[in-house]
Design a protein around this motif. Sequence first.
Motif, PDB file in Angstrom:
ATOM      1  N   VAL A  59       0.847  -1.191   0.000  1.00 57.94           N
ATOM      2  CA  VAL A  59       0.000   0.000   0.000  1.00 57.94           C
ATOM      3  C   VAL A  59       0.879   1.236   0.000  1.00 57.94           C
ATOM      4  CG1 VAL A  59      -1.849   1.243   1.184  1.00 57.94           C
ATOM      5  CG2 VAL A  59      -1.711  -1.260   1.356  1.00 57.94           C
ATOM      6  N   SER A  60       0.592   2.149  -0.905  1.00 54.29           N
ATOM      7  CA  SER A  60       1.253   3.451  -0.901  1.00 54.29           C
ATOM      8  C   SER A  60       0.196   4.480  -0.528  1.00 54.29           C
ATOM      9  CB  SER A  60       1.858   3.772  -2.269  1.00 54.29           C
ATOM     10  OG  SER A  60       2.881   2.842  -2.592  1.00 54.29           O
ATOM     11  N   ALA A  61       0.286   4.988   0.695  1.00 55.46           N
ATOM     12  CA  ALA A  61      -0.692   5.970   1.180  1.00 55.46           C
ATOM     13  C   ALA A  61      -0.145   7.370   0.957  1.00 55.46           C
ATOM     14  CB  ALA A  61      -0.991   5.737   2.653  1.00 55.46           C
ATOM     15  N   SER A 137      -6.557   0.842   5.684  1.00 55.40           N
ATOM     16  CA  SER A 137      -6.739   2.228   6.125  1.00 55.40           C
ATOM     17  C   SER A 137      -5.870   2.597   7.317  1.00 55.40           C
ATOM     18  CB  SER A 137      -8.202   2.476   6.502  1.00 55.40           C
ATOM     19  OG  SER A 137      -9.025   2.464   5.366  1.00 55.40           O
ATOM     20  N   LEU A 138      -5.445   3.848   7.303  1.00 58.93           N
ATOM     21  CA  LEU A 138      -4.746   4.436   8.441  1.00 58.93           C
ATOM     22  C   LEU A 138      -5.769   5.063   9.392  1.00 58.93           C
ATOM     23  CD1 LEU A 138      -1.988   6.329   6.420  1.00 58.93           C
ATOM     24  CD2 LEU A 138      -1.691   4.162   7.643  1.00 58.93           C
ATOM     25  N   ARG A 139      -5.457   5.046  10.667  1.00 56.34           N
ATOM     26  CA  ARG A 139      -6.270   5.788  11.635  1.00 56.34           C
ATOM     27  C   ARG A 139      -5.562   7.118  11.868  1.00 56.34           C
ATOM     28  NH1 ARG A 139     -10.386   2.951  13.948  1.00 56.34           N
ATOM     29  NH2 ARG A 139     -10.647   4.599  15.486  1.00 56.34           N
ATOM     30  N   ALA A 140      -6.269   8.188  11.639  1.00 57.99           N
ATOM     31  CA  ALA A 140      -5.647   9.517  11.645  1.00 57.99           C
ATOM     32  C   ALA A 140      -6.146  10.374  12.798  1.00 57.99           C
ATOM     33  CB  ALA A 140      -5.927  10.222  10.323  1.00 57.99           C
ATOM     34  N   TRP A 152     -11.861  14.051   6.761  1.00 57.29           N
ATOM     35  CA  TRP A 152     -10.934  12.969   6.424  1.00 57.29           C
ATOM     36  C   TRP A 152     -11.542  12.176   5.274  1.00 57.29           C
ATOM     37  CZ3 TRP A 152      -6.106  11.341   7.158  1.00 57.29           C
ATOM     38  CH2 TRP A 152      -5.781   9.987   7.007  1.00 57.29           C
ATOM     39  N   ASN A 153     -10.959  12.272   4.096  1.00 55.97           N
ATOM     40  CA  ASN A 153     -11.464  11.581   2.908  1.00 55.97           C
ATOM     41  C   ASN A 153     -10.521  10.452   2.524  1.00 55.97           C
ATOM     42  OD1 ASN A 153     -13.542  13.462   2.687  1.00 55.97           O
ATOM     43  ND2 ASN A 153     -12.315  14.821   1.422  1.00 55.97           N
ATOM     44  N   GLU A 154     -11.070   9.262   2.273  1.00 58.48           N
ATOM     45  CA  GLU A 154     -10.263   8.116   1.874  1.00 58.48           C
ATOM     46  C   GLU A 154     -10.704   7.616   0.510  1.00 58.48           C
ATOM     47  OE1 GLU A 154     -11.197   5.655   5.370  1.00 58.48           O
ATOM     48  OE2 GLU A 154      -9.050   5.706   5.814  1.00 58.48           O
ATOM     49  N   SER A 155      -9.749   7.184  -0.294  1.00 51.67           N
ATOM     50  CA  SER A 155     -10.063   6.616  -1.600  1.00 51.67           C
ATOM     51  C   SER A 155      -9.088   5.494  -1.914  1.00 51.67           C
ATOM     52  CB  SER A 155     -10.008   7.696  -2.693  1.00 51.67           C
ATOM     53  OG  SER A 155      -8.711   8.256  -2.787  1.00 51.67           O
ATOM     54  N   LEU A 156      -9.513   4.606  -2.810  1.00 50.03           N
ATOM     55  CA  LEU A 156      -8.688   3.482  -3.234  1.00 50.03           C
ATOM     56  C   LEU A 156      -8.292   3.654  -4.699  1.00 50.03           C
ATOM     57  CD1 LEU A 156     -10.580   0.394  -1.738  1.00 50.03           C
ATOM     58  CD2 LEU A 156      -8.465   1.417  -0.886  1.00 50.03           C
ATOM     59  N   ALA A 157      -7.111   3.181  -5.039  1.00 44.60           N
ATOM     60  CA  ALA A 157      -6.648   3.170  -6.426  1.00 44.60           C
ATOM     61  C   ALA A 157      -5.753   1.962  -6.613  1.00 44.60           C
ATOM     62  CB  ALA A 157      -5.884   4.460  -6.752  1.00 44.60           C
ATOM     63  N   LEU A 158      -5.587   1.535  -7.844  1.00 43.83           N
ATOM     64  CA  LEU A 158      -4.684   0.434  -8.158  1.00 43.83           C
ATOM     65  C   LEU A 158      -3.410   0.988  -8.769  1.00 43.83           C
ATOM     66  CD1 LEU A 158      -7.082  -2.249  -9.697  1.00 43.83           C
ATOM     67  CD2 LEU A 158      -6.469  -1.854  -7.289  1.00 43.83           C
ATOM     68  N   ALA A 159      -2.291   0.406  -8.406  1.00 49.23           N
ATOM     69  CA  ALA A 159      -1.005   0.833  -8.954  1.00 49.23           C
ATOM     70  C   ALA A 159      -0.964   0.510 -10.449  1.00 49.23           C
ATOM     71  CB  ALA A 159       0.136   0.129  -8.224  1.00 49.23           C
ATOM     72  N   PRO A 160      -0.164   1.259 -11.220  1.00 50.66           N
ATOM     73  CA  PRO A 160      -0.025   0.968 -12.661  1.00 50.66           C
ATOM     74  C   PRO A 160       0.372  -0.488 -12.884  1.00 50.66           C
ATOM     75  CG  PRO A 160       0.998   3.066 -12.129  1.00 50.66           C
ATOM     76  CD  PRO A 160       0.623   2.437 -10.814  1.00 50.66           C
ATOM     77  N   GLY A 161      -0.265  -1.101 -13.872  1.00 56.41           N
ATOM     78  CA  GLY A 161       0.045  -2.490 -14.197  1.00 56.41           C
ATOM     79  C   GLY A 161      -0.792  -3.508 -13.469  1.00 56.41           C
ATOM     80  N   GLY A 436     -10.983   6.198  11.161  1.00 55.04           N
ATOM     81  CA  GLY A 436     -10.467   4.926  10.663  1.00 55.04           C
ATOM     82  C   GLY A 436     -11.525   3.865  10.728  1.00 55.04           C
ATOM     83  N   PRO A 437     -11.186   2.646  10.388  1.00 59.77           N
ATOM     84  CA  PRO A 437     -12.184   1.590  10.297  1.00 59.77           C
ATOM     85  C   PRO A 437     -12.624   1.088  11.650  1.00 59.77           C
ATOM     86  CG  PRO A 437     -10.019   0.724   9.826  1.00 59.77           C
ATOM     87  CD  PRO A 437      -9.852   2.209   9.993  1.00 59.77           C
ATOM     88  N   ALA A 438     -13.881   0.762  11.752  1.00 62.48           N
ATOM     89  CA  ALA A 438     -14.399   0.130  12.949  1.00 62.48           C
ATOM     90  C   ALA A 438     -14.443  -1.373  12.725  1.00 62.48           C
ATOM     91  CB  ALA A 438     -15.802   0.655  13.251  1.00 62.48           C
ATOM     92  N   THR A 439     -14.683  -2.118  13.791  1.00 65.84           N
ATOM     93  CA  THR A 439     -14.751  -3.565  13.648  1.00 65.84           C
ATOM     94  C   THR A 439     -16.035  -3.957  12.940  1.00 65.84           C
ATOM     95  OG1 THR A 439     -15.759  -3.672  15.830  1.00 65.84           O
ATOM     96  CG2 THR A 439     -13.379  -3.988  15.702  1.00 65.84           C
ATOM     97  N   SER A 440     -16.045  -5.146  12.374  1.00 57.78           N
ATOM     98  CA  SER A 440     -17.196  -5.600  11.600  1.00 57.78           C
ATOM     99  C   SER A 440     -18.371  -5.875  12.520  1.00 57.78           C
ATOM    100  CB  SER A 440     -16.836  -6.869  10.835  1.00 57.78           C
ATOM    101  OG  SER A 440     -15.747  -6.649   9.984  1.00 57.78           O
ATOM    102  N   ASN A 441     -19.567  -5.590  12.023  1.00 58.22           N
ATOM    103  CA  ASN A 441     -20.770  -5.939  12.743  1.00 58.22           C
ATOM    104  C   ASN A 441     -21.091  -7.408  12.505  1.00 58.22           C
ATOM    105  OD1 ASN A 441     -21.086  -3.371  13.652  1.00 58.22           O
ATOM    106  ND2 ASN A 441     -22.439  -2.741  11.983  1.00 58.22           N
ATOM    107  N   ALA A 442     -21.886  -7.978  13.415  1.00 59.17           N
ATOM    108  CA  ALA A 442     -22.278  -9.372  13.257  1.00 59.17           C
ATOM    109  C   ALA A 442     -23.159  -9.535  12.035  1.00 59.17           C
ATOM    110  CB  ALA A 442     -23.024  -9.830  14.509  1.00 59.17           C
TER     111      ALA A 442
END
Length: 485
Positions: A59-61, A137-140, A152-161, A436-442
Amino acid sequence: MRTQMFAGLVCFLLLCSSPAALGIESGPPAQFGTSDGDGSIDARYTIEREPDQTGRVRVSATIDLPQHVTGLSVRTPAETTVLQADGLRSDGERWRTTGDTETARLTYTVPVGLETTFGQRTADTDDWTLIARQEVSLRARWRWHVGPRPTWNESLALAPGQDGVAGTTAAYIGPHETATRTVEGDRITVIVPVSADLRPNRTAVLDSISHAKRASTAGTDHGHIRVFVAPNRLASGGYTPSNGESDVIVNAGEPVRSPVNVWVHEYRHTRQTVETTPAMDWLGEGSADYHTAALTYGAGEISEQQFRGRITTERHETADLTQPDSWDGPGAQYDKGTRVIAAIDARIREATDSSRTFETVLERLFQQDEPITLALFAETVSAVAGTDLDGFVRQAVTGPAPAVPADALTDPVPRGSGSADTTGRETNAAPIAEAGPATSNAETDAERGHSTESIRPITDRHGKWTALGTLGLVSVLLVRRQQRR
């Protein structure tokens, strides 16, 4: 005379330093996760596979900071290996910005393999990777001075290739095919890995979700829904990484012609923007499951008998939905929750000659700026029905499951045109906040579920008034100095 002049200067400085004079909005805080120009902290996670480390991804953040953010620290996910840092230094537990950093970068590897109550939802294999954003995700945490409240805005991207698809909260890398349909100007894309044996065909999946979209009016209507099909080896059922966001994950083996149609269930989660108290957490799953059965029946994909059987289920019928610790299994929120919502919907239809439905209740609840309590829920139901249903609602939720007059639900598709007010609900951000992310719900016995992400504000009343306090202090010192003369 000079003293008066300096006193006047003090007043002038204080006036010019006020929020209004500085152009600072004094209204409610900005919404978490929604860009507001210079007020946002943007974190972009670029993902790539690690061929020599199966089970982990790189991951490159990249974090872009607005000028009024004076300090930021982040905590990496568990079992992270940091490879490189730019503009950040480690204090042992967190990584903190250095100097006047405008853009910070952190490169690391993390394990992939999200586990929920009912099994593994994501994986990194020799051939493919399916990942949820909360895994990387990082917790900021940040400080800020005068200016707009940071978001705090988060987005995902794929590296080239990297061959794959990146959504908002999930991404897939590996051989795949896609199918896309436009419905009322919005796109629905199904991403099917080559390694997945999709039980229903793509047309059936798109038909089912498209019908649900056209019939739904409550909540957020996204411009692009991405349905990531999970290879069959992963847990059955479905998963929504964050309610109210546009990505869902559904196992390839899930059927469409079922009263617990997971494809529709997870779609309904993408529309849910409501925040609930712990006693009302069942509402998200109960309402999604009820409308799943209703919408699937309305589309002609299940029989009336199947629909009636689902909404009158006796499973977990004595559970107090406000007391999840007392449940004998996580299925209570789905099974009894479905029956409670069905009973309420039937009574609303009876009271309004079917001019209103439970979808109307959700439309109103989704516009609330406060967490939904049982009292607010019951009050809203009564207001929509135009009659006092407070006692009925409370008893249905906390006591034995109510009877369901199923004849009132012979046309179960939610009515209405257009969409509900989808204005973003604001989050009470503070000068220091952690995101940042919370734990998963049941999830449910049928392997359905979702998780949410949260921001937990930490109040720091110092930051907002730093500039004003400094100017005031300087002014007072100038006056005292003149008085000594």
